[in-house]
Design an enzyme around this catalytic site. Structure first.
Site, short mmCIF file in Angstrom:
data_model
loop_
_atom_site.label_atom_id
_atom_site.label_comp_id
_atom_site.label_asym_id
_atom_site.label_seq_id
_atom_site.Cartn_x
_atom_site.Cartn_y
_atom_site.Cartn_z
CB SER A 189 45.61 108.96 12.38
OG SER A 189 44.98 107.71 12.42
CG ASN A 220 43.87 97.02 12.44
OD1 ASN A 220 42.65 96.91 12.41
ND2 ASN A 220 44.67 96.01 12.22
CE1 TYR A 221 47.48 100.22 15.83
CE2 TYR A 221 48.20 98.92 13.96
CZ TYR A 221 47.95 99.03 15.31
OH TYR A 221 48.14 97.96 16.14
CB ILE A 222 45.52 105.22 8.46
CG1 ILE A 222 47.05 105.12 8.42
CG2 ILE A 222 45.06 106.44 7.67
CD1 ILE A 222 47.62 104.91 7.03
#
Length: 905
Positions: free
Chosen positions: A654, A860-862
């Protein structure tokens, strides 16, 4: 990298092999010191296919590894290739999973052992770059990563000092083609529209399901979610257009905007009232007809229905050769099958005599396979009316289970179906592949429901295991599966408030890490040289987790689970060291998927790993023998409450994306160029965060098809230009002969094939339209068109074929259309050129993503709010980045950001 997600504070027993000394002596430090090349690839990036600097592998590794390491493939061509002449992509597909379909490619995308392709090198992955210099991609990304880490340290200090964050390079809108962003003071941080992250003392830890893939099939709840920029009345219109799911109430419920609701005093209480209908069990087994039997040693045998069902599991999947021909799969299946035979009376011949089944090789499943294949084909061949009737019956049966009442609100349930029995396939090289997944009975299911709610009625003749009223749990039902002993939970759908809150907390926790990241990195860098072995191992593990996105790895009982590993549970044989700074990882990671990567590390880290492998350690010994995942997470929580190793993956993805998006130039770009700009940033994040995947088996075929479409447009453009000459031959002198030449890749052979394709496509189009009209006429009770009508219509395709033959012979193309003019053809050429440009961008984007998992990073991650901000800032519809399912899942992000394009991670 175990598939288990627990971070139990009670470390389980480690291996009883050789252990490192408790302290590191200066003599050991000197002994491990080696020359360190300053000209090698930059540390902190994957260089799997880059040059390996230095000499042969260390003796300490070569002695341990009985087999040679997998060789890296040759560097791939950076140009787009639409056809692969090799057979490298014909590997068997991965086993189907019974859970949801993945929205997009997962970061944990399997890297099949059978696949010849490995994750990309930093020198192989072609990234569009604004500069024209010859600096290697690895050096560019390393420089960018170092710059971002420096910004992160400055920002962390500013946050702790309660001062404005340091200015970053910002971009203003420019009309020039210069891609270099102009400096502009950072806009003042805006409120995110969501309650800011607060300390969570006394709050029960929530296991987030945000990393779970979301189902493509799942229909969104009928809430009429709006896009970021709805006009007045758009919500109502959207709701009206939404097709209602089965079981939907007549009246539309008002959308629950939990992100605007006041924060609860007690976050551990998830609900006050809960009502639901339990779970939907799969239908019972239907025995085979008498003429279909399993054969043993050439003779048909009769089985008890329970044993016969197991035989059908295997027989129905003979087409899946990667499973049924796998020796481990065969062994596990046969072992379980024999157990079923023992408990059900065994097999018998036609005369009722007992048949002892001892050899798997004598089993013949082909009759079962042919029967089940016939059923499948018959199901596909049903009429539309039959399929529609079955769908309606299925939806009617599912309707009571699709929604629950959560604090009086209607919420969609995600996975209310109990998984049917079958053969476990697993992912990668799972040791239990082929074992029988037993049918789940109601007596195994625990129901969680409100005290005053009506308990769901179990199937006739059965009862629930237990009924509980735990309002601190978010699951509705639970049972334990027999393969790995894991617990399965029925949860709310991805677009529910509960799941949205879990996602929000995950990203807010990653945002909170900004305040401490510089201290953490400074501390573990210092402790890389600690004299205490435990501290040195912990620091080295933190370095690997932070820099290479390795999972921490969870402690487990290796006797009962697959032999998977993560950073803290790496074994001696899992890493190979090559002087001066190359580390090769090779182990089974999450879900038994092979993790293979070659990385360049800092000099001190390389020296430490060499020390951790020091004799007398050998195969089977732990690298980090004085560290457990629990100890690592406990140490991290001393910096920030709730901080665990897995938060680094979310933070790094992110924060990196945030900084990359801030530097984007706001120029006059087409929609396709804007989308590609976003994907380029996403791709860099995926590479820097080590989110890789294997090349899909269908990738080259897709690229070839896309390449043919581009060539088809080029051919169409050439024909249009030739029509221009037919109208005004003087245009050749005005525009130049070069303007009217064919593209080089439009060879005579390809043109002939393409013309034949266009003719056949026209025939198919006419035939399909004719058949569709006849179906409609029959449904309305009218007489269908006669066959001669079809023959008459097909003359158009014959005329097209004749036209192409004439053009090939005369090298001229007659102008088409009403009132053809040069101006009309010039406009047509411009439109075709735009389509070609957009399709080439799409092709480059697709080919660049073939070994990088953009979907996992994005989903899932950003932080999804970053995607929403880009959408607002560059005026790109959010639909370009989020599917309908994802827009429902990230509804909170879309609405909380609103029209604020200055929100920052």
């Amino acid at each position: 990298m175990s598939s288990s997600g627990s971070d139990d504070d009670m470390p389980l027993a480690r291996s009883n092999g050789h252990k490192s000394a408790t302290k590191v002596s200066p003599a050991d430090d000197r002994a491990m010191a080696k020359s360190h090349s300053k000209n090698g690839p930059p540390p902190g990036l994957s260089i799997r296919n880059g040059p390996v600097h230095g000499g042969e592998p260390m003796d300490v590794d070569s002695a341990a590894n009985g087999t040679a390491k997998r060789k890296s493939r040759a560097s791939i061509d950076k140009r787009i290739s639409y056809k692969d002449e090799s057979d490298s992509d014909d590997g068997a597909p991965l086993a189907k999973r019974q859970k949801h379909k993945v929205e997009d490619d997962s970061d944990d995308e399997p890297i099949s052992r059978k696949a010849s392709k490995l994750p990309p090198s930093i020198y192989e992955t072609a990234l569009p770059d604004s500069s024209d210099d010859d600096q290697p991609l690895g050096a560019k990304l390393a420089k960018k990563k170092a710059s971002i880490e420096k910004q992160a340290a400055q920002e962390a200090k500013a946050i702790r000092a309660n001062k404005p964050a340091p200015k970053a390079r910002k971009v203003v809108k420019e009309e020039s083609d210069d891609d270099e962003p102009l400096a502009k003071p950072k806009a003042k941080r805006q409120s995110n529209g969501v309650a800011s992250a607060k300390k969570t003392n006394g709050v029960k830890k929530i296991e987030s399901d945000s990393d779970e893939p979301i189902s493509k099939k799942a229909k969104p709840a009928p809430k009429g979610k709006a896009t970021p920029t709805p006009k007045k009345g758009a919500k109502a219109a959207a709701k009206k257009e939404e097709s209602a799911d089965p079981g939907d109430e007549e009246e539309e419920e008002e959308e629950y905007r939990w992100w605007d609701a006041p924060k609860k005093e007690d976050d551990s209480i998830k609900w006050n009232t809960l009502e639901h209908s339990g779970v939907l069990f799969p239908p019972p087994y239907e025995p085979l007809p008498k003429h279909v039997r399993l054969h043993y040693d050439g003779k048909p045998v009769h089985l008890h229905p329970e044993a016969e069902e197991v035989a059908v599991f295997f027989g129905s999947m003979l087409h899946s050769t990667q499973n049924v021909e796998n020796p481990v799969f065969q062994k596990n299946f046969f072992g379980d099958f024999q157990e079923y035979l023992k408990t059900t009376g065994g097999a018998k011949d036609r005369d009722g005599n007992k048949v002892t089944i001892k050899a798997f090789e004598k089993l013949d499943f082909k009759h079962i396979f042919e029967y089940t294949k016939g059923l499948s084909e018959a199901k596909k061949a049903r009429s539309k009316e039959e399929k529609k009737a079955e769908k309606e019956a299925r939806e009617k049966a599912e309707a009571p289970y699709m929604y629950c009442k959560w604090d009086g609100r209607k919420e969609k349930v995600g996975n209310f179906r109990v998984e049917p029995p079958g053969l476990f396939r697993g992912r990668g090289d799972h040791p239990k592949t082929g074992k029988v997944k037993k049918r789940v009975m109601p007596e195994q299911v625990t129901i969680n429901i409100g005290k005053d709610a009506k308990v769901p009625t179990p199937p006739a003749g059965h009862k629930w295991k237990t009924v509980q009223h735990d309002n601190k749990a978010t699951w509705l039902a639970m049972w334990q599966e027999n393969i790995n002993g894991n617990y399965k939970y029925v949860m709310l759908a991805a677009n529910s408030a509960v799941k949205g809150q879990a996602d929000f907390k995950k990203f807010e926790k990653a945002r909170a890490l900004k305040k401490y990241i510089d201290r953490i990195r400074k501390d573990y860098t210092r402790e890389l040289k600690s004299q205490l072995m435990a501290e040195r191992q912990r620091a080295t593990a933190m370095y690997l987790i932070d820099r290479f996105a390795l999972r921490a790895g969870n402690e487990k009982d290796t006797d009962n689970e697959a032999d998977t590993a993560g950073c803290c549970s790496l074994k001696y044989e899992h890493i190979t060291l090559k002087e001066p700074d190359i580390v090769i990882f090779d182990f089974l990671g999450k879900d038994s998927i092979r993790f293979y990567d070659e990385v360049t590390v800092d000099k001190q880290v390389f020296k430490n790993l060499k020390m951790f492998k020091k004799a007398p350690k050998t195969t089977g010994d732990d690298i980090f023998d004085r560290l457990t995942t629990s100890q690592l997470n406990k140490h991290l929580s001393s910096y920030m409450q709730g901080l665990t190793a897995k938060v680094f993956r979310t933070y790094n993805a992110s924060y990196t994306m945030s900084k990359l998006l801030q530097e984007l130039p706001q120029q006059n770009l087409t929609m396709a160029e804007k989308v590609k700009l976003y994907n380029d940033c996403n791709r860099k994040v995926a590479i820097l965060c080590n989110h890789k995947r294997t090349v899909g088996a269908s990738h080259e075929a897709q690229m070839e098809k896309l390449g043919d479409r581009i060539k088809g447009l080029k051919y169409q453009k050439w024909r249009t230009k030739m029509m221009m000459l037919d109208v005004d031959p003087k245009q050749k002198k005005r525009k130049g002969a070069e303007y009217f030449e064919k593209d080089e890749d439009l060879t005579e052979e390809w043109v002939l094939k393409h013309q034949a394709f266009l003719v056949e496509e026209e025939r198919l189009k006419i035939t399909k339209k004719f058949e569709k009209e006849n179906e409609k006429r029959q449904a309305e009770g009218e007489k269908p068109h006669p066959e001669k009508e079809l023959k008459e219509r097909l003359k158009a395709a014959n005329e097209l074929e004749a036209k192409f033959k004439k053009e090939n012979k005369s090298k001229k193309v007659e102008a088409e259309g009403k009132g053809p003019t040069v101006e009309k053809f010039e406009a047509a050429v411009k439109k075709i050129e735009d389509r070609i440009h957009n399709m080439e961008l799409q092709a480059a984007d697709k080919d660049g993503n073939k070994e990088v998992a953009l979907g996992t990073s994005k989903i899932n991650y950003i932080d999804p709010r970053l995607t929403v901000v880009f959408s607002k800032k560059f005026d790109v519809p959010i639909e370009k980045f989020f599917s309908k399912t994802l827009r429902d899942k990230f509804n909170w992000a879309i609405h909380s950001v609103g029209d604020d394009s200055t929100w920052e991670f």
